[in-house]
Design a protein around this motif. Sequence first.
Motif, PDB file in Angstrom:
ATOM      1  N   GLY A   1      54.614  45.393  25.313  1.00 32.60           N
ATOM      2  CA  GLY A   1      54.485  45.574  24.050  1.00 32.60           C
ATOM      3  C   GLY A   1      56.071  45.953  23.461  1.00 32.60           C
ATOM      4  O   GLY A   1      56.137  46.846  22.335  1.00 32.60           O
ATOM      5  N   VAL A   2      56.896  46.011  24.195  1.00 32.65           N
ATOM      6  CA  VAL A   2      58.332  46.533  24.049  1.00 32.65           C
ATOM      7  C   VAL A   2      59.218  45.388  23.448  1.00 32.65           C
ATOM      8  O   VAL A   2      60.040  45.739  22.536  1.00 32.65           O
ATOM      9  CB  VAL A   2      59.298  46.943  25.441  1.00 32.65           C
ATOM     10  CG1 VAL A   2      60.548  47.189  25.116  1.00 32.65           C
ATOM     11  CG2 VAL A   2      58.160  48.009  25.987  1.00 32.65           C
ATOM     12  N   VAL A   3      58.862  44.277  23.626  1.00 28.64           N
ATOM     13  CA  VAL A   3      59.670  43.092  22.998  1.00 28.64           C
ATOM     14  C   VAL A   3      58.761  42.016  22.428  1.00 28.64           C
ATOM     15  O   VAL A   3      57.678  41.779  22.726  1.00 28.64           O
ATOM     16  CB  VAL A   3      60.570  42.256  23.981  1.00 28.64           C
ATOM     17  CG1 VAL A   3      60.911  40.914  23.593  1.00 28.64           C
ATOM     18  CG2 VAL A   3      61.472  43.293  24.430  1.00 28.64           C
ATOM     19  N   ASN A   4      59.166  41.385  21.119  1.00 30.94           N
ATOM     20  CA  ASN A   4      58.505  40.561  20.513  1.00 30.94           C
ATOM     21  C   ASN A   4      59.032  38.885  21.054  1.00 30.94           C
ATOM     22  O   ASN A   4      60.144  38.958  21.286  1.00 30.94           O
ATOM     23  CB  ASN A   4      58.747  40.517  18.711  1.00 30.94           C
ATOM     24  CG  ASN A   4      57.986  41.811  18.446  1.00 30.94           C
ATOM     25  OD1 ASN A   4      56.760  42.132  18.833  1.00 30.94           O
ATOM     26  ND2 ASN A   4      58.467  42.525  17.545  1.00 30.94           N
ATOM     27  N   GLU A   5      57.814  38.218  20.776  1.00 29.32           N
ATOM     28  CA  GLU A   5      58.332  36.698  21.082  1.00 29.32           C
ATOM     29  C   GLU A   5      57.775  36.132  19.892  1.00 29.32           C
ATOM     30  O   GLU A   5      56.923  35.908  19.490  1.00 29.32           O
ATOM     31  CB  GLU A   5      57.684  36.314  22.235  1.00 29.32           C
ATOM     32  CG  GLU A   5      58.167  34.840  22.761  1.00 29.32           C
ATOM     33  CD  GLU A   5      57.435  34.125  23.807  1.00 29.32           C
ATOM     34  OE1 GLU A   5      57.744  33.929  24.934  1.00 29.32           O
ATOM     35  OE2 GLU A   5      56.034  34.165  23.566  1.00 29.32           O
ATOM     36  N   ARG A   6      58.864  35.080  19.358  1.00 26.56           N
ATOM     37  CA  ARG A   6      58.847  34.089  18.482  1.00 26.56           C
ATOM     38  C   ARG A   6      59.175  32.777  18.883  1.00 26.56           C
ATOM     39  O   ARG A   6      60.058  32.549  19.377  1.00 26.56           O
ATOM     40  CB  ARG A   6      59.640  34.601  17.153  1.00 26.56           C
ATOM     41  CG  ARG A   6      59.178  33.684  16.072  1.00 26.56           C
ATOM     42  CD  ARG A   6      60.060  33.952  14.903  1.00 26.56           C
ATOM     43  NE  ARG A   6      61.669  33.924  15.066  1.00 26.56           N
ATOM     44  CZ  ARG A   6      62.245  32.626  14.957  1.00 26.56           C
ATOM     45  NH1 ARG A   6      61.660  31.580  14.220  1.00 26.56           N
ATOM     46  NH2 ARG A   6      63.712  32.429  14.920  1.00 26.56           N
ATOM     47  N   ARG A   7      58.219  31.761  18.702  1.00 24.69           N
ATOM     48  CA  ARG A   7      58.517  30.373  19.235  1.00 24.69           C
ATOM     49  C   ARG A   7      58.857  29.513  18.088  1.00 24.69           C
ATOM     50  O   ARG A   7      58.092  29.714  16.788  1.00 24.69           O
ATOM     51  CB  ARG A   7      57.159  30.026  19.825  1.00 24.69           C
ATOM     52  CG  ARG A   7      56.653  30.486  21.313  1.00 24.69           C
ATOM     53  CD  ARG A   7      55.543  29.947  21.630  1.00 24.69           C
ATOM     54  NE  ARG A   7      55.355  30.624  23.153  1.00 24.69           N
ATOM     55  CZ  ARG A   7      54.530  30.313  23.803  1.00 24.69           C
ATOM     56  NH1 ARG A   7      54.182  29.030  23.764  1.00 24.69           N
ATOM     57  NH2 ARG A   7      54.239  31.068  24.980  1.00 24.69           N
ATOM     58  N   ASP A   8      59.681  28.822  18.356  1.00 24.48           N
ATOM     59  CA  ASP A   8      60.294  27.722  17.292  1.00 24.48           C
ATOM     60  C   ASP A   8      60.631  26.538  18.170  1.00 24.48           C
ATOM     61  O   ASP A   8      61.459  26.197  18.730  1.00 24.48           O
ATOM     62  CB  ASP A   8      61.375  28.348  16.430  1.00 24.48           C
ATOM     63  CG  ASP A   8      62.058  27.355  15.529  1.00 24.48           C
ATOM     64  OD1 ASP A   8      61.297  26.339  14.823  1.00 24.48           O
ATOM     65  OD2 ASP A   8      63.010  27.519  15.124  1.00 24.48           O
ATOM     66  N   GLY A   9      59.476  25.714  17.973  1.00 31.03           N
ATOM     67  CA  GLY A   9      59.500  24.341  18.996  1.00 31.03           C
ATOM     68  C   GLY A   9      59.711  24.618  20.350  1.00 31.03           C
ATOM     69  O   GLY A   9      58.694  25.328  20.697  1.00 31.03           O
ATOM     70  N   ARG A  10      60.438  24.479  20.882  1.00 34.75           N
ATOM     71  CA  ARG A  10      60.430  24.415  22.251  1.00 34.75           C
ATOM     72  C   ARG A  10      61.116  25.873  22.689  1.00 34.75           C
ATOM     73  O   ARG A  10      61.385  26.220  23.947  1.00 34.75           O
ATOM     74  CB  ARG A  10      61.328  23.305  23.067  1.00 34.75           C
ATOM     75  CG  ARG A  10      60.510  22.199  22.981  1.00 34.75           C
ATOM     76  CD  ARG A  10      61.134  21.089  23.924  1.00 34.75           C
ATOM     77  NE  ARG A  10      61.102  21.493  25.299  1.00 34.75           N
ATOM     78  CZ  ARG A  10      61.533  20.826  26.265  1.00 34.75           C
ATOM     79  NH1 ARG A  10      62.068  19.961  26.248  1.00 34.75           N
ATOM     80  NH2 ARG A  10      61.161  21.387  27.707  1.00 34.75           N
TER      81      ARG A  10
END
Length: 115
Positions: A58-67
């Motif tokens: 829960g320290v870092v967010n991840e956002r996906r954009d395609g690959r």
Amino acid sequence: MSVNENLAFDALSDRVRRQILSILGEGGELTVTEIAESVDMVGRSTVSSHLRILRTSGVVNERRDGRRRYYSLDTEGSVRDAFLFLQTILRGGVHFDVEATKSADVAGEIQQDVS
């Protein structure tokens, strides 16, 4: 301590992960490749492993954009809880340190006057 605080402290216990957080703090949202280029201790695959730990804690967010995957600090996540925990503990200690610094400054001024 709460579960969130424990997760954050575990995640922050590693030097490479702290460096990654510093890079994200300065650079904002970055890809694994961009982060790995700034980490001087390990390679890209190791950075990915550390990012997974930071994300699941829960320290870092991840956002996906395609690959592509973009990472950023999660200012509302577990690291915030850990920060608040430390802030509560250190309130009294910081006050003490300020007083000690003032005393040391006064002692230094007195010693300069005597010389």
